[in-house]
Scaffold this motif. Sequence first.
Motif, mmCIF file in Angstrom:
data_model
loop_
_atom_site.group_PDB
_atom_site.id
_atom_site.type_symbol
_atom_site.label_atom_id
_atom_site.label_comp_id
_atom_site.label_asym_id
_atom_site.label_seq_id
_atom_site.Cartn_x
_atom_site.Cartn_y
_atom_site.Cartn_z
ATOM 1 N N LEU A 194 0.836 -1.196 0.000
ATOM 2 C CA LEU A 194 0.000 0.000 0.000
ATOM 3 C C LEU A 194 0.867 1.241 0.000
ATOM 4 N N ASN A 195 0.516 2.215 -0.842
ATOM 5 C CA ASN A 195 1.252 3.487 -0.843
ATOM 6 C C ASN A 195 0.613 4.448 0.155
ATOM 7 N N SER A 196 1.081 5.697 0.141
ATOM 8 C CA SER A 196 0.604 6.684 1.114
ATOM 9 C C SER A 196 -0.877 7.015 0.942
ATOM 10 N N GLY A 252 -3.091 4.707 0.222
ATOM 11 C CA GLY A 252 -3.843 3.500 0.500
ATOM 12 C C GLY A 252 -4.117 2.650 -0.720
ATOM 13 N N GLU A 253 -3.445 2.934 -1.831
ATOM 14 C CA GLU A 253 -3.629 2.180 -3.070
ATOM 15 C C GLU A 253 -2.628 1.033 -3.138
ATOM 16 N N GLU A 254 -3.060 -0.080 -3.726
ATOM 17 C CA GLU A 254 -2.143 -1.194 -3.928
ATOM 18 C C GLU A 254 -1.181 -0.886 -5.077
ATOM 19 N N VAL A 255 0.097 -1.003 -4.815
ATOM 20 C CA VAL A 255 1.116 -0.762 -5.839
ATOM 21 C C VAL A 255 2.033 -1.977 -5.914
ATOM 22 N N LEU A 256 2.728 -2.062 -7.026
ATOM 23 C CA LEU A 256 3.572 -3.223 -7.300
ATOM 24 C C LEU A 256 4.944 -3.069 -6.648
ATOM 25 N N THR A 257 5.365 -4.075 -5.902
ATOM 26 C CA THR A 257 6.693 -4.073 -5.284
ATOM 27 C C THR A 257 7.678 -4.850 -6.146
ATOM 28 N N THR A 258 7.390 -6.114 -6.408
ATOM 29 C CA THR A 258 8.242 -6.939 -7.277
ATOM 30 C C THR A 258 7.378 -7.922 -8.053
ATOM 31 N N ILE A 259 7.862 -8.309 -9.228
ATOM 32 C CA ILE A 259 7.249 -9.387 -9.999
ATOM 33 C C ILE A 259 8.023 -10.661 -9.706
ATOM 34 N N ASN A 260 7.322 -11.724 -9.346
ATOM 35 C CA ASN A 260 7.961 -13.001 -9.035
ATOM 36 C C ASN A 260 8.022 -13.859 -10.299
ATOM 37 N N GLU A 261 9.225 -14.216 -10.729
ATOM 38 C CA GLU A 261 9.413 -14.931 -11.989
ATOM 39 C C GLU A 261 9.654 -16.425 -11.817
ATOM 40 N N THR A 262 9.705 -16.918 -10.582
ATOM 41 C CA THR A 262 10.067 -18.321 -10.354
ATOM 42 C C THR A 262 8.960 -19.292 -10.723
ATOM 43 N N GLY A 263 7.698 -18.871 -10.576
ATOM 44 C CA GLY A 263 6.587 -19.788 -10.818
ATOM 45 C C GLY A 263 6.297 -20.711 -9.654
ATOM 46 N N TYR A 264 6.954 -20.498 -8.514
ATOM 47 C CA TYR A 264 6.719 -21.348 -7.346
ATOM 48 C C TYR A 264 5.486 -20.878 -6.573
ATOM 49 N N HIS A 265 4.666 -21.862 -6.144
ATOM 50 C CA HIS A 265 3.486 -21.590 -5.315
ATOM 51 C C HIS A 265 3.467 -22.632 -4.198
ATOM 52 N N ARG A 266 4.437 -22.505 -3.287
ATOM 53 C CA ARG A 266 4.650 -23.532 -2.260
ATOM 54 C C ARG A 266 4.225 -23.078 -0.876
ATOM 55 N N THR A 267 4.486 -21.812 -0.556
ATOM 56 C CA THR A 267 4.198 -21.281 0.770
ATOM 57 C C THR A 267 2.949 -20.407 0.720
ATOM 58 N N ALA A 268 2.470 -20.026 1.904
ATOM 59 C CA ALA A 268 1.270 -19.178 1.975
ATOM 60 C C ALA A 268 1.506 -17.838 1.270
ATOM 61 N N THR A 269 2.706 -17.287 1.404
ATOM 62 C CA THR A 269 3.016 -16.003 0.756
ATOM 63 C C THR A 269 3.049 -16.144 -0.751
#
Length: 671
Positions: free
Chosen positions: A294-296, A298-315
Amino acid sequence: MCFRLLLVLFLYSNIVRAQTAEAGFIKDLMESLAENLPEDYDLFELEDRLIYFSKHPINLNQTRAEELKSLVFLSPLQISNFFAYLKANGPFIDVLELQSIPNFDAETVERLLPFVAIESNSLTRKPTLKNLRTFGENDLFIRTGRALEIPMGFSKLSGSKYLGTPERLLLRYKYNFAQRIDAGLIAEKDAGEKWGADFKSAHLAIFNTWRVSKIVLGDYSLQFGQGLTLWSGFAFGKAPDVTSVAKKDLGLRPYNSTNEYAFLRGLATTVTLTKHLDFTGFVSYRKLDASLSLNSKGEEVLTTINETGYHRTATEIKNRNSLTQLFFGGALQYRRNNLDIGLIAHRTNYNHAFTTETAPYRYYDFSGKALTNLGLHYTYTYRNLYLFGEIAKSLNSGLAYVNGALISVSAKASAVVFYRNYASNYHNFFNQATAEATRAANERGLYVGLNLYPAKSWAIAVYADYFKFPWLKFRIDAPSDGYEVLGQLSYMPSKTFKVQLRYKSELKQQNTDLAVPINYLDDVKKESYRADVNWELNKSISFQNRLEVSQYHKGTSRAEFGYLVYQDVSYKSIRAKLSGNIRVAYFDIPSFNSRIYAYEDDVLYSFSFGMYNGKGLRNYLNLKYKFLKRLDIWGRYAISFYPKASTVGSGLDEIEGNKKSDVKLQLRYQF
């Protein structure tokens, strides 16, 4: 004609026709080309291409430039010389006539022979339902594997942990009809992911129908120019083949890889407008994995793009499909005689905005939701000179360009010169131009390479690359520069014996490790020395021996040395149903800084680039059994053993004990 017949008879005394594309040959070629790729890069597309052409050789008298570009060991100058020779002399009367083409040395011809043929009458079958069923080729793969030890991520009771199972699963199906229709399906599950096909990919491609030369529905890749404006999927950079810096674009292609990031999804087509003019239009809509904040406001903004394709943990599961990407545009290609010019325009839209980070080195990073890119690329051949280049612009930000030349100095020497200039604020999400950094931005460089063939059995490759980074980088708090040099000597007195010596040195700059008020830059130098011997005992048994030494030195600290030595033994018999290979490796490498990478044999269409670090043994065994005429079975067992270690790995992948082992089983059914 009489002269050409005499020439062919003479060439038979100098070079022997290879009857089939041996698996060992393809493996050697893959290793030499893949030296500079990331360790997790999926090389399926490349190996699949080579195996296909080994079964369906290219008709030299009816081929196209795009088809020859698929044979990645051919340089653009060699491809141009091939068509100039064909135009001047008419159809080939024998494949050995290749050796009379300028810049086609004996090694190039040897590499080509398993993949080409002469056919006077080419049968083109119509895509009727009967022909599709009778002459279509079906290829089905099923692969499973897992680590035998249980990493901490599976045994933790609370906190961050893997929510799935340790098995890796892959199903891959491919259909091909006479290079007119191509269809594919991929379903994959990574270790740690829940049961089911976590990643799915599919495509349907139709070629050469009316004025539509290509149309792909589903997943595809686009490769144009020198990769500066638009390139997705597989790409080479600097490698022992010094001409690899000149990219060979293939335009629109269906996507067959398991890499979960480097592809487009939607519809694309290449249409022939006139005899010399093609247009490729494309649209892609994808959901990507990304971390949001969230920015100042209160809008959702992009921090990083995940390129691994892993979906193993809750995060990782939370971040899945949290970003949408809409991509569309077009490419216009003009080809006439020795000139090739292309124009590209595309736009990328996201549903969340990129924001500029506060760290000084991120000052020029892209911000916003949309980006438009324009590019112009060219190639031109004049006799023994091949010129290539590209200029690209991201609207409202920076400019980038490359220019280069390949020249055949003589039958025994060829050279390449390549200059690049990428602005610090050049932005492009589909940029895979040759660069020292991971992306082509904030860099200037001059590359010079030379291939020499001083005698029949000898080959020398040398290149030097000087580069500068005008702006800051991660852990580099000032503008910096560096260089990379490589020299390789090959001696191959016969097809059954080859010796190769290589030296590589790279110098960059990085913040000092000392505790000082203001960071200054230290020189970081990495060097490697390699000796390789490949030899065949007989037609069934072959050996490879390697010794490699690495050195790492930063600033005034003491240099550290590491080494790797291994013995490979391969067995393959034409009559026997069982074949395989084994490696026994010993390594003593002080730290991650002096790590050594080495290509490892694996089951078909699976690739391993072992990262050797620490002190221990690395062994593996691969077996293949031809169970039925159309059914093959592969098995693999690999183990790393660290005698003095109490744990192996780190984070959620940490294993209690001093060893890590892995097994794979693969079935292939062709029908």
